[in-house]
Every structure is written in C-alpha cells, then in structure tokens.
Write a protein that holds these residues in place. Sequence first.
Motif, PDB file in Angstrom:
ATOM      1  N   ILE A 128       0.870  -1.171   0.000  1.00 47.33           N
ATOM      2  CA  ILE A 128       0.000   0.000   0.000  1.00 47.33           C
ATOM      3  C   ILE A 128       0.908   1.223   0.000  1.00 47.33           C
ATOM      4  O   ILE A 128       1.726   1.404   0.914  1.00 47.33           O
ATOM      5  N   VAL A 129       0.795   2.025  -1.054  1.00 42.96           N
ATOM      6  CA  VAL A 129       1.735   3.129  -1.280  1.00 42.96           C
ATOM      7  C   VAL A 129       1.120   4.453  -0.834  1.00 42.96           C
ATOM      8  O   VAL A 129       0.012   4.801  -1.253  1.00 42.96           O
ATOM      9  N   PHE A 130       1.844   5.177  -0.012  1.00 41.79           N
ATOM     10  CA  PHE A 130       1.418   6.502   0.452  1.00 41.79           C
ATOM     11  C   PHE A 130       2.354   7.567  -0.099  1.00 41.79           C
ATOM     12  O   PHE A 130       3.548   7.337  -0.258  1.00 41.79           O
ATOM     13  N   PRO A 131       1.836   8.783  -0.367  1.00 41.96           N
ATOM     14  CA  PRO A 131       2.670   9.840  -0.923  1.00 41.96           C
ATOM     15  C   PRO A 131       3.462  10.623   0.121  1.00 41.96           C
ATOM     16  O   PRO A 131       4.308  11.439  -0.226  1.00 41.96           O
ATOM     17  N   SER A 132       3.181  10.391   1.410  1.00 41.60           N
ATOM     18  CA  SER A 132       3.883  11.140   2.449  1.00 41.60           C
ATOM     19  C   SER A 132       3.818  10.383   3.768  1.00 41.60           C
ATOM     20  O   SER A 132       2.946   9.522   3.968  1.00 41.60           O
ATOM     21  N   MET A 133       4.728  10.747   4.676  1.00 44.91           N
ATOM     22  CA  MET A 133       4.710  10.153   6.006  1.00 44.91           C
ATOM     23  C   MET A 133       3.430  10.522   6.736  1.00 44.91           C
ATOM     24  O   MET A 133       2.860   9.717   7.475  1.00 44.91           O
ATOM     25  N   PHE A 134       2.961  11.744   6.527  1.00 42.84           N
ATOM     26  CA  PHE A 134       1.717  12.170   7.178  1.00 42.84           C
ATOM     27  C   PHE A 134       0.558  11.260   6.781  1.00 42.84           C
ATOM     28  O   PHE A 134      -0.209  10.806   7.629  1.00 42.84           O
ATOM     29  N   ALA A 135       0.420  11.004   5.476  1.00 40.04           N
ATOM     30  CA  ALA A 135      -0.686  10.172   4.994  1.00 40.04           C
ATOM     31  C   ALA A 135      -0.591   8.760   5.571  1.00 40.04           C
ATOM     32  O   ALA A 135      -1.587   8.175   5.976  1.00 40.04           O
ATOM     33  N   LYS A 136       0.616   8.224   5.614  1.00 44.38           N
ATOM     34  CA  LYS A 136       0.805   6.875   6.150  1.00 44.38           C
ATOM     35  C   LYS A 136       0.447   6.822   7.630  1.00 44.38           C
ATOM     36  O   LYS A 136      -0.310   5.939   8.065  1.00 44.38           O
ATOM     37  N   GLN A 151       2.653  -3.650   5.276  1.00 47.30           N
ATOM     38  CA  GLN A 151       2.489  -3.541   3.820  1.00 47.30           C
ATOM     39  C   GLN A 151       2.758  -2.129   3.308  1.00 47.30           C
ATOM     40  O   GLN A 151       2.829  -1.909   2.108  1.00 47.30           O
ATOM     41  N   SER A 152       2.912  -1.169   4.203  1.00 45.18           N
ATOM     42  CA  SER A 152       2.903   0.244   3.827  1.00 45.18           C
ATOM     43  C   SER A 152       4.286   0.775   3.478  1.00 45.18           C
ATOM     44  O   SER A 152       5.253   0.564   4.211  1.00 45.18           O
ATOM     45  N   ILE A 153       4.350   1.486   2.362  1.00 47.49           N
ATOM     46  CA  ILE A 153       5.583   2.150   1.951  1.00 47.49           C
ATOM     47  C   ILE A 153       5.244   3.578   1.507  1.00 47.49           C
ATOM     48  O   ILE A 153       4.083   3.906   1.259  1.00 47.49           O
ATOM     49  N   ILE A 154       6.276   4.421   1.405  1.00 50.29           N
ATOM     50  CA  ILE A 154       6.087   5.814   0.989  1.00 50.29           C
ATOM     51  C   ILE A 154       6.841   6.065  -0.310  1.00 50.29           C
ATOM     52  O   ILE A 154       8.042   5.799  -0.400  1.00 50.29           O
ATOM     53  N   SER A 171      -4.780  25.847   2.161  1.00 52.72           N
ATOM     54  CA  SER A 171      -5.717  24.744   2.340  1.00 52.72           C
ATOM     55  C   SER A 171      -6.105  24.591   3.809  1.00 52.72           C
ATOM     56  O   SER A 171      -5.265  24.681   4.703  1.00 52.72           O
ATOM     57  N   THR A 172      -7.401  24.341   4.047  1.00 53.43           N
ATOM     58  CA  THR A 172      -7.867  24.104   5.415  1.00 53.43           C
ATOM     59  C   THR A 172      -8.009  22.614   5.707  1.00 53.43           C
ATOM     60  O   THR A 172      -8.307  22.232   6.833  1.00 53.43           O
ATOM     61  N   VAL A 173      -7.833  21.764   4.702  1.00 58.27           N
ATOM     62  CA  VAL A 173      -7.859  20.313   4.908  1.00 58.27           C
ATOM     63  C   VAL A 173      -6.433  19.798   5.061  1.00 58.27           C
ATOM     64  O   VAL A 173      -5.480  20.474   4.690  1.00 58.27           O
ATOM     65  N   ALA A 174      -6.304  18.601   5.604  1.00 58.39           N
ATOM     66  CA  ALA A 174      -4.977  18.012   5.786  1.00 58.39           C
ATOM     67  C   ALA A 174      -4.536  17.356   4.479  1.00 58.39           C
ATOM     68  O   ALA A 174      -4.907  16.227   4.187  1.00 58.39           O
ATOM     69  N   GLU A 175      -3.773  18.073   3.690  1.00 55.40           N
ATOM     70  CA  GLU A 175      -3.303  17.556   2.407  1.00 55.40           C
ATOM     71  C   GLU A 175      -2.464  16.293   2.619  1.00 55.40           C
ATOM     72  O   GLU A 175      -1.692  16.198   3.576  1.00 55.40           O
ATOM     73  N   THR A 176      -2.598  15.332   1.697  1.00 54.81           N
ATOM     74  CA  THR A 176      -1.778  14.121   1.784  1.00 54.81           C
ATOM     75  C   THR A 176      -0.442  14.287   1.059  1.00 54.81           C
ATOM     76  O   THR A 176       0.480  13.503   1.273  1.00 54.81           O
ATOM     77  N   PHE A 177      -0.329  15.313   0.190  1.00 50.02           N
ATOM     78  CA  PHE A 177       0.946  15.599  -0.465  1.00 50.02           C
ATOM     79  C   PHE A 177       1.021  17.057  -0.911  1.00 50.02           C
ATOM     80  O   PHE A 177       1.759  17.837  -0.378  1.00 50.02           O
ATOM     81  N   CYS A 178       0.247  17.457  -1.910  1.00 49.48           N
ATOM     82  CA  CYS A 178       0.148  18.809  -2.467  1.00 49.48           C
ATOM     83  C   CYS A 178       1.060  18.992  -3.681  1.00 49.48           C
ATOM     84  O   CYS A 178       2.222  19.383  -3.584  1.00 49.48           O
ATOM     85  N   LEU A 181       1.310  19.215   3.777  1.00 50.87           N
ATOM     86  CA  LEU A 181       1.733  20.538   3.317  1.00 50.87           C
ATOM     87  C   LEU A 181       2.635  21.196   4.345  1.00 50.87           C
ATOM     88  O   LEU A 181       3.748  21.655   4.022  1.00 50.87           O
ATOM     89  N   GLY A 182       2.197  21.240   5.593  1.00 53.30           N
ATOM     90  CA  GLY A 182       3.021  21.825   6.644  1.00 53.30           C
ATOM     91  C   GLY A 182       4.290  21.037   6.895  1.00 53.30           C
ATOM     92  O   GLY A 182       5.372  21.611   7.070  1.00 53.30           O
ATOM     93  N   MET A 183       4.184  19.703   6.892  1.00 48.25           N
ATOM     94  CA  MET A 183       5.353  18.860   7.150  1.00 48.25           C
ATOM     95  C   MET A 183       6.421  19.038   6.078  1.00 48.25           C
ATOM     96  O   MET A 183       7.617  19.133   6.379  1.00 48.25           O
ATOM     97  N   ARG A 184       6.002  19.106   4.807  1.00 47.42           N
ATOM     98  CA  ARG A 184       6.969  19.236   3.711  1.00 47.42           C
ATOM     99  C   ARG A 184       7.674  20.587   3.752  1.00 47.42           C
ATOM    100  O   ARG A 184       8.877  20.681   3.491  1.00 47.42           O
ATOM    101  N   ILE A 185       6.940  21.639   4.063  1.00 45.75           N
ATOM    102  CA  ILE A 185       7.545  22.973   4.100  1.00 45.75           C
ATOM    103  C   ILE A 185       8.555  23.073   5.239  1.00 45.75           C
ATOM    104  O   ILE A 185       9.622  23.676   5.090  1.00 45.75           O
ATOM    105  N   LYS A 186       8.248  22.449   6.376  1.00 42.35           N
ATOM    106  CA  LYS A 186       9.210  22.427   7.474  1.00 42.35           C
ATOM    107  C   LYS A 186      10.471  21.665   7.074  1.00 42.35           C
ATOM    108  O   LYS A 186      11.590  22.105   7.339  1.00 42.35           O
ATOM    109  N   GLU A 187      10.294  20.504   6.438  1.00 40.83           N
ATOM    110  CA  GLU A 187      11.437  19.682   6.037  1.00 40.83           C
ATOM    111  C   GLU A 187      12.297  20.387   4.991  1.00 40.83           C
ATOM    112  O   GLU A 187      13.527  20.314   5.023  1.00 40.83           O
ATOM    113  N   LEU A 188      11.645  21.073   4.046  1.00 37.57           N
ATOM    114  CA  LEU A 188      12.358  21.709   2.935  1.00 37.57           C
ATOM    115  C   LEU A 188      12.786  23.145   3.239  1.00 37.57           C
ATOM    116  O   LEU A 188      13.566  23.722   2.480  1.00 37.57           O
ATOM    117  N   ASN A 189      12.256  23.704   4.334  1.00 37.20           N
ATOM    118  CA  ASN A 189      12.592  25.074   4.724  1.00 37.20           C
ATOM    119  C   ASN A 189      12.405  26.033   3.545  1.00 37.20           C
ATOM    120  O   ASN A 189      13.316  26.777   3.167  1.00 37.20           O
TER     121      ASN A 189
END
Length: 236
Positions: A58-66, A79-82, A179-186, A207-215
């Motif tokens: 089962i493939v997820f696009p982000s750690m948040f989604a997983k 079964q889960s991978i990112i 976005s006001t919803v919890a994006e799974t990737f963006c 969205l928030g997690m990726r921006i923090k990681e990528l600064n």
Amino acid sequence: MCPVLHMISPSGKLCTKDSCKKDCKECLNQKKALIDSNAYLEKWYCEHSKVMNLCKKIVFPSMFAKERMLGFYPQISHQSIIIEHGIDFPQKIKTNYHEHKRLRVAFIGGISEVKGASVIYQLITGDRKKYEWYLMGGISDIELYHLKQPNLTKTGWYKRNDIFGLLEKHEIDIVCLLSTVAETFCYTLSETLAMKIPVIATNAGALGMRIKELNCGWLVKRDAVADDVRQILDYL
C-alpha cells in the motif's frame, strides 16, 4: 478513512480517529443524510479492511498520509511504503529574482472553500494598491469568481504543465497555499518549488510537514485569518 473525504468535523477541526467516534454521527447526518451512522461506519471500516488485507503493498505519498491511515488501520503497517508523487519539471527553470514595485502574490490550483477561498477573498479585497494578486486555476467560490479589481489577474483553468509558464510569465514572487484540509501531499507545492518560488502555507497535513522539512517558506495556522497572511506579506 472518511466517507465525506475532507475529514473536517462539524466544529471545523481536523478529524482524528478519536474525534471520529464523537463527531461522525452528526457529520454523516449533515453531509450524507445517514441516520444510523454507527452501523454504516462499522461496515465501512470492515469492508476497507478486507480490501487492504488483499494488497501486497500500500503506497502513500507522504509520512503524514501513512501515519494518519495507520491510526485507523494499524494492521497494514507491514504492507505500507512511501513514494512521493513526481512531477514533470519545466524544460528551463529561471532563477532570476525580479525587482517589482509591488509584490506579486499568486494562489494556484483549484480555488475552493477548503482551499482557503474566504481568506483569499479577504486578502484581495482588503488591498487595492499594495500588492498584485493572481488567481491561477478554476474558481468554485462564487464571490471570488465574480471579483474584479485593478490589481487582480485571473488566468482561469490550466493544464498541469502550463503552470510553470504562467508563474514565469507573470513573474510571481510568492505563492500562497491556504488549504484548510490536511493535504496528503500537495502537487502545487512541488510545482511552485520547481520554479524556485517560496510559499506561504497553512500548517496542515503533509503541506506543513513538507515545508518544514524543505525550509521553503512561511507557515500560518490552519484556521488563519487574512491578517495572519498579510503580516508575512508586509514583512516581505
């Protein structure tokens, strides 16, 4: 996880497994006209569990989604991978910085209420001289759709790879993803960063997690108001 898809409770907060136990009955009654929601949800999770148990991966696009999915279906952990979503990069990426008298601010992708339409409307109508505003994509919010003012440009719908040309043509300085919803990737975040443009975004989901990681920009709270975003724009 959610028959309504957005995972926002009737009170406006993001849903979790624990909050779903309390809020789903009211939400499903409002959105799906389901009265006996307890039996419906029990069947919902049961049927989805059966399907996921048949999957090798089962493939997820982000750690948040997983992590969010495992909160509802912990049995699928093994079964889960990112694998993050990919995009086709523009043929030529310009890294020139433009000197504009007024900061050029764009909102890209489908613009709807869950994508921050009300805050976008307040930002644009609260300013007629200081900034240049750009709406790039389809607009489902009726007030934004009909809004006209001298410092506002609307491009309308675009094909996915056309966004690079639009951002380059209009020499956009910064993109807002509210976005006001919890994006799974963006996807729109990836497209913006491919053009070397920083972002202002809501601190929600991947969205928030990726921006923090990528600064790569500035974050506001998920329920931010127009003044929260305007403060960052004024600072820039």
